[in-house]
Design an enzyme around this catalytic site. Structure first.
Site, short mmCIF file in Angstrom:
data_model
loop_
_atom_site.label_atom_id
_atom_site.label_comp_id
_atom_site.label_asym_id
_atom_site.label_seq_id
_atom_site.Cartn_x
_atom_site.Cartn_y
_atom_site.Cartn_z
CG ASN A 30 -87.73 -51.98 -21.82
OD1 ASN A 30 -88.46 -52.93 -21.63
ND2 ASN A 30 -88.11 -50.86 -22.40
NE ARG A 31 -80.77 -55.43 -26.23
CZ ARG A 31 -80.08 -56.53 -25.97
NH1 ARG A 31 -79.12 -56.51 -25.05
NH2 ARG A 31 -80.31 -57.64 -26.62
#
Ligand code: C5P
Length: 225
Positions: A30-31
């Protein structure tokens, strides 16, 4: 200011993304910059707590005065969290990858054979926040989750607090308009178990962290639900 609102407390914080290896050079993630989680760990240390920060791979420095445990995957993060307990407060700010490749990454890079990628079945990762919030013994008295949403922020956060079993959700809007993702500011809403909401103005992530420490101290002292 130098108020030691968490003097004598033990605080555990997760931060950053997790990386779920596909092979030695590829991963699912995920960012996450880790900025808010790291700011919380730093603020907890400044507030007098003994702090363990369990961090996924980030490009920002370790916060001063904090014990840092570096991990890569969600399963490593869960093991590090369990090893770091007990704690008075556990704050789950990491952006844990929801899924990982079912097949353990091998030592060899998967080659492109010209026929397109092979199917890659995924399996769900452990939910670290829910696991700790539902511990039958040794559950930290204050378990805090984060909710990064792009829409219906409060509705999703209310559902999440019930699903996860935590005491407080810090929700923020990460839609592109907000510029929160990777940025230095954050606009958060604090959602309690009873559905109560406290919305804060847009603040620097360090100031959000500093104010959270006072809020946590108040919750531990039973001043709010
Ligand atoms: O379910 P969702 O990922 O939206 O929930 C976010 C909250 O749950 C965050 O506090 C995050 O750190 C935590 N979480 C976790 N382990 C997971 C997924 C999310 O601790 N596998």
């Amino acid at each position: 200011s130098g108020e030691q609102v968490l003097a004598g407390r033990r605080v555990l914080v997760t931060s950053g993304p997790t990386h779920e290896p596909i092979d030695p050079v590829r991963y699912i993630a995920n960012r996450s910059s880790g900025r808010q989680g790291h700011a919380i760990a730093a603020a907890a240390a400044r507030a007098g707590a003994a702090v363990t920060l369990v961090s996924g791979p980030v490009g920002i420095p370790d916060p001063p005065g904090v014990g840092v445990v570096r991990v890569e995957s969600a399963r490593e993060m869960l093991a590090a969290v369990e090893a770091a307990l007990p704690a008075d407060i556990a704050v789950f700010a990491a952006a844990v990858a929801d899924w990982r490749p079912e097949r353990e990454a091998g030592a060899k890079k998967i080659k492109k054979d010209g026929a397109g990628p092979a199917p890659m079945p995924l399996v769900e990762n452990p939910d670290i926040l829910a696991t700790v919030a539902r511990m039958p013994t040794g559950r930290p008295p204050l378990v805090v989750g984060f909710a990064a949403e792009t829409e219906a922020v409060l509705d999703h956060a209310r559902a999440k607090i019930a699903r996860k079993g935590c005491d407080l959700i810090v929700a923020n809007d990460v839609s592109a308009e907000g510029g929160v993702m990777g940025g230095i500011d954050n606009a958060v809403h604090l959602i309690g178990r009873d559905g109560s909401v406290e919305s804060w103005p847009r603040l620097g992530k360090n100031e959000v962290a500093r104010r959270l420490m006072a809020h946590f101290a108040g919750m531990l002292a039973g001043r709010y639900r």
